[in-house]
Design an enzyme around this catalytic site. Sequence first.
Site, mmCIF file in Angstrom:
data_model
loop_
_atom_site.group_PDB
_atom_site.id
_atom_site.type_symbol
_atom_site.label_atom_id
_atom_site.label_comp_id
_atom_site.label_asym_id
_atom_site.label_seq_id
_atom_site.Cartn_x
_atom_site.Cartn_y
_atom_site.Cartn_z
ATOM 1 N N GLY A 181 4.835 -55.853 48.683
ATOM 2 C CA GLY A 181 5.883 -55.169 49.439
ATOM 3 C C GLY A 181 7.041 -54.720 48.570
ATOM 4 N N GLU A 182 8.211 -54.582 49.203
ATOM 5 C CA GLU A 182 9.467 -54.243 48.504
ATOM 6 C C GLU A 182 9.413 -52.900 47.798
ATOM 7 O OE1 GLU A 182 9.880 -57.567 45.893
ATOM 8 O OE2 GLU A 182 9.417 -58.943 47.520
ATOM 9 N N GLY A 183 8.538 -52.004 48.238
ATOM 10 C CA GLY A 183 8.482 -50.672 47.658
ATOM 11 C C GLY A 183 7.580 -50.532 46.453
#
Length: 385
Positions: A322-324
């Site tokens: 996640g987190e881009g």
Amino acid sequence: MSSLNLDDFTDLIERPDGGLRRDAEARRERRIVPPGSLGRLDDLGEWLAAAQGTAVVRPVERPRVVLFAGDHGVAALGVSARPAGSAHELVREVLEGARPVAVLARRLGVPVRVVDMALDCDPGLFPEDVVRHRVRRGSGRIDIEDALTTEEAEAAFRAGVAVADEEADSGTDLVVLGDVSVGGTTAAAVLVAALCGTDASVVTGRGGLAIDDLAWMRKCAAIRDALRRARPVLGDQLKLLATVGGADLAAMTGFLLQSAVRKLPVVLDGVVAAACALVGQRVAFRAPDWWLAAHDSGEPGQAKALDRMALEPLLSHGLTVGEGAGGVLALPLVQAAAALAAELPEKPAEKAGQQEAEPAETGTEKTGQPAAGAAEKEDAEAAAE
């Protein structure tokens, strides 16, 4: 009563220019490589042409990663492998360059912006540009209470709109959108299940840091309980975000819709961004034409949301962090598509004319077999002899 009318976005958002996309398709037919030989890169190039408003695609030179951050009260039920209220630790690591998204973005020269919407920590821990849009400290436990008040949901949504305007005004030409949260995938799953009319078990995943079977069952139960609270407010998207979303999700929804208004393309990372996009689609049906799905995270809720919006992920690497991070991985693919669409030369016109004239001049087909008319003439002459 809220002064924010989400229906306005239906009128404000236009589709990318279809005429320019057709012009880009025509240019593809004239290029020196066979049509279709570049696969999805051709489609991406044509999408960029329509989004940019030009038949000749411009390079993607000023991309940015934008991450909305928040803690979710539902994490207290043990639905996440991370402790409840610990999202600020992840934000600190992103800002210090120690998370995967920061490493990848640094390698590609892409700036990362973190927007604190509801971290459960002292705002003094972070710079003013990170915390200035914060709505509250943590979001409510959505299985038994609203995540936000209506006023907080509106404030968060407006913050997302403001961030989109800031990015568009600063010259950003493409955004990778992601989240930094603990409990965010649970809230996202509730939104997806509610909007797609499915049961909790269909959308319950393992999260970025995979949970065990017992935690999965707790997460499934929390989503089921939150769904009961979500269904009565499905007709009001802002109320839905207030009831079972969170400040970060409300802000991401506002960001996505305003980006479409400003004609700023967005690459979606992960299930949280996909869930917010699904809410955005319910608000303005043209909006998804401005978005790309970066990758398949393996979250069933993400797959359900992307299927509903007819968005196909660009990558499938089993990336769950996640987190881009997945969005940043997809960025070079988008940039490559732009370069190929803009820089590949076209076939010379005179050469193309010769190729078209050749069968008529020789009386043969391209296969080397006699043309039908020539064969009949030879048969008639033989019979006369």
